[in-house]
Structures are given as C-alpha cells and as structure tokens.
Scaffold this motif. Structure first.
Motif: not given
Ligand SMILES: [Fe+2]
Length: 282
Positions: A142, A144, A148, A183, A211
């Motif tokens: 997915h 994002d 993060n 996502r 990732h």
């Molecule tokens: Fe993630």
C-alpha cells in the motif's frame, strides 16, 4: 536532542536528506519498555476510545488486497487484544493522540524529527497509530499520504519498501489515493528493500512510498507517528489539479517535474477550495 529518538549527527543528516529525496531512513528509539505501550495499557486505551478508532481483522492476508476488504475476527475488543499472541489477528488503534498521555508521547517523539524532514515549522496534523499484530500477520502492499515514522516496540517485523519505476508511476497512484481511492495497491512492492526491525528500531517512510509489513514469529507492537507538511499539502493540490486536467482530456505533468506549473496548479486549487468553503459558510 530527543530522549525517545536516538538522533545522532549521522541520523540527523540522513533524515534531512530523506526529507528531500523521499528515501526511507532507519532510526533507533527508546520506547521498548514504555508504560503506555504494553499490551495491557493498549487494551485499556482501545476500549476507552470511540469504536471507530479501532480497526481489526484476521492476520493472515495475501500480499495484495486491492479492494481493501479483509475479514474480521468475532471477539470482544479487550479479549481480542489480550489474546493476540495466539488468536492470529491484526489490530490498529487509531488516533491515540485523543488520549492526552499518548498525545504527549507523540510530541516527545516528533518535536525533533518533523522539522528535520519537513523543514522548521512546516509540519502539522500529528497523529499516532498503534499496530498490534499476531505472529506472522501481514499488512499488504500500500501507500500512505503522509510522513510516517514506524517505531518497533515489541516483537519483530520486516518493513518492505519499494521504488517507483518513474515519477509518473508514483504520481498515478498518489493521484488515485488523493482522489479518494483505497491506499492498497493492486501490485506487490516493486524493487523491494527489506528493513528488519527489532524492538528499539524504527524507520521513516516518506509519503507515497510503496510498502508492506510482515510480522515476525512473535506478537508485534509498533507505534506509527504520522504528520503532514505544507509541501505535501501543495503536492496534493497539484495531484487534484492533474485529476481535473486528465478528465478534461489533457496529459498533465507529474508533481515536481515543472515547479512553475505546480505553483499555478496549487494556487488554482487553493482558490477553488477557498471559494467552496465560502459557499459552504453562507
Ligand atoms: Fe503504511
């Protein structure tokens, strides 16, 4: 220097570069035995938060779940969390910053790292997610839409990050996500690089990095802290503008290719957003 993240000179330099190049960067931290991150404390937190702050499903998923629908386990929440060693589930506690104690924890983690990656004073919308996953569970391929930092607290997991074949390939998926798409990707991580995370390890994952995450052989607890930045908001505006242009039959350039065009697109979308907000207020 932050007490919770171990940022030496080298990692500071690497994170500054990661902010510019969009490459993932490994870090280390001191959250391994934090009182707020034990299974007991997290089960208490989960039952105290609104129901929509918790998402869970069975842990054994395939590498690709394109429609984002995964089966769930039929158990009471606290029971499900305390039984994670053996019940095979995956659970995320979202927006842990709703609890002031966790909000303070996020602040301690991010005060330093955000500025390094996004530029001083340019980060906002800090949010925290705790991932609780049973041995062997996995989060499929997915992307994002935010910055993060994933901090491994208990157990091990492998974060597999990928590289896009071209800026256009990244922009296509980012545009789909910004336009309301799921996502999850419909393909596995491309040019995969494995990051093996032990308790005390972490990784900064830039926005729109492809990732997936594979849990190790024991219960895993990790804290993911996310934030947005002004540059990221501008990029999202360019992606929205591109989506309009595409629907009008044009072939717009990916964000970052032509800075002048990006500025014009971001300004146009920004004006449209303000006009929409003004109409709504009336
Ligand atoms: Fe993630």
């Amino acid at each position: 220097m932050s007490d919770l993240l171990h940022l030496d000179e080298q990692s500071v330099r690497a994170l500054r570069t990661a902010g510019e190049t969009g490459e993932p960067q490994e870090v280390t931290h001191a959250l391994r035995s934090h009182d707020l991150l034990t299974l007991e404390a997290l089960a208490d937190l989960a039952v105290s938060l609104p129901a929509d702050s918790i998402e869970h499903n069975v842990g054994a998923l395939p590498d690709v779940v394109a429609d984002g629908r995964a089966p769930t386990l039929d158990l009471e929440l606290r029971e499900m969390i305390l039984g994670l060693e053996t019940n095979g589930a995956w659970c995320v506690v979202k927006n842990v910053e709703q609890d002031p104690r966790y909000s303070a924890l996020l602040d301690s983690c991010l005060d330093e790292i955000e500025d390094l990656v996004s530029g001083p004073g340019r980060a906002y919308h800090r949010e925290g997610f705790v991932f609780l996953s049973a041995p062997g569970s996995m989060t499929p391929s997915h992307i994002d839409p935010e910055h993060n930092v994933l901090l491994q607290v208990q157990g091990t997991k492998t974060m597999v990050t990928g590289r896009w074949a071209s800026p256009e390939a990244r922009a296509d998926e980012a545009e789909r996500l910004v336009g309301g798409g799921h996502r999850n990707l419909d393909h596995d991580v491309q040019e995969p690089v494995e990051h093996h995370l032990q308790p005390g390890d972490g990784i900064y994952v830039p926005p729109y990095t492809q990732h997936k995450v594979v849990n190790g052989p024991a219960l895993s607890i990790s804290l993911s802290v996310t934030w947005r930045s002004r540059a990221l908001a501008d990029e999202a505006r360019v992606l929205r503008a591109n989506s309009y242009l595409r629907r009008a039959g044009l072939t717009p350039t990916a964000p970052g290719t032509r800075p002048g065009a990006d500025r014009a697109k971001a300004t146009a979308i920004s004006a449209a957003e303000r006009a929409k907000a003004a109409v709504r207020r009336r």
